[in-house]
Design an enzyme around this catalytic site. Sequence first.
Site, PDB file in Angstrom:
ATOM      1  N   GLU A 183       0.825  -1.197   0.000  1.00  0.00           N
ATOM      2  CA  GLU A 183       0.000   0.000   0.000  1.00  0.00           C
ATOM      3  C   GLU A 183       0.868   1.258   0.000  1.00  0.00           C
ATOM      4  O   GLU A 183       0.593   2.225  -0.707  1.00  0.00           O
ATOM      5  CB  GLU A 183      -0.929  -0.012   1.220  1.00  0.00           C
ATOM      6  CG  GLU A 183      -1.983  -1.120   1.173  1.00  0.00           C
ATOM      7  CD  GLU A 183      -2.755  -1.213   2.469  1.00  0.00           C
ATOM      8  OE1 GLU A 183      -2.458  -0.420   3.391  1.00  0.00           O
ATOM      9  OE2 GLU A 183      -3.648  -2.067   2.559  1.00  0.00           O
ATOM     10  N   LYS A 225      -5.992 -24.769  -3.278  1.00  0.00           N
ATOM     11  CA  LYS A 225      -5.618 -25.948  -4.059  1.00  0.00           C
ATOM     12  C   LYS A 225      -6.534 -27.131  -3.750  1.00  0.00           C
ATOM     13  O   LYS A 225      -6.796 -27.442  -2.588  1.00  0.00           O
ATOM     14  CB  LYS A 225      -4.157 -26.301  -3.770  1.00  0.00           C
ATOM     15  CG  LYS A 225      -3.601 -27.419  -4.628  1.00  0.00           C
ATOM     16  CD  LYS A 225      -2.133 -27.657  -4.297  1.00  0.00           C
ATOM     17  CE  LYS A 225      -1.545 -28.767  -5.159  1.00  0.00           C
ATOM     18  NZ  LYS A 225      -0.142 -29.066  -4.798  1.00  0.00           N
ATOM     19  N   CYS A 256       0.807 -25.897  -8.629  1.00  0.00           N
ATOM     20  CA  CYS A 256       1.730 -27.028  -8.723  1.00  0.00           C
ATOM     21  C   CYS A 256       1.242 -28.073  -9.722  1.00  0.00           C
ATOM     22  O   CYS A 256       0.918 -27.745 -10.853  1.00  0.00           O
ATOM     23  CB  CYS A 256       1.948 -27.618  -7.324  1.00  0.00           C
ATOM     24  SG  CYS A 256       3.303 -28.813  -7.223  1.00  0.00           S
TER      25      CYS A 256
END
Length: 304
Positions: free
Chosen positions: A122, A172, A222
Amino acid sequence: MLQLASIVGVWGLSVVTLLAAASLAILGAPERHRGGMAFVGLAWGLLVVSFLFGYWRLGAAEDLRTETIVRVVQPSVEQSLKWNTRLSARHVEQLISQSREPVSKKWILSFGRRPRFLQSLERRQASSNSSAGGAACGLLVTGAPRYESNGTGFNSLHVVSGDGLILETYDKVHLVPFGEYVPLGDFLGSLDIAVARGSLESGPGLTTLNLPGLPQASPMICYEIIFPGAVAAAGEARPGFLLNLTNDAWFGRSSGPYQHFASAKLRAVEEGLPLVRAANNGISAVVDPYGRAWACSPRMRLGC
């Protein structure tokens, strides 16, 4: 030969490969029968047809490049150093340095349980807007562990705006057995099998990311990129490209990164979608729907 995957997928390619291998065994047999030679002709004929189809498809391929700017950052941090907390600040600064551009600036950083990195983003964004007359900063897509208040952990991908807001998160789905979780935990738990950095939970399912100013993306973390037919969310709008973030430092200096990248290119051809891939110590690349790498990490050009 890879172009055949656009029609029959990886399973069709596998059939052609098996037929070709079996034909060699027939040729090596002491006696050759008419039926066996017909099989050899069929197998080799499929190879020729596959080659000619690929030659034709690549020759007729369009140039699908656009003016969209995507910066793929590859820090190449060795696995033995990746989780060294004394080096985390240096790794973040390295990623920020690699992500700088002359006009617009994009940052890659680590966060999750380290909100000060978001605060740093920021401050940098405010400084950039002040010096550039309010120019907008691009999106950041990065991977980071995510933990809920009850301690449940996920291997996650985050989309962060220029002012440090997390716009999208993907957890994931296909976790690595014994690397991210212990399968059949109730049974194998009694054997005292441990996961290196703690067991993670699988996400709710595949999703499509909405990226402001960019086409929708199908995220994969992955080795999720290697699963045929499981790289785009069912029932949602078809994404504009595949997005793969991976840490291939696990493979070390082996054939692993090349095999992983070959699978990723196969998925791009199979799905008919471009692929943007960032791989720490692997092959980072931008690949078109024909499996051609438009850009590739310089350390691993052999794989391209």
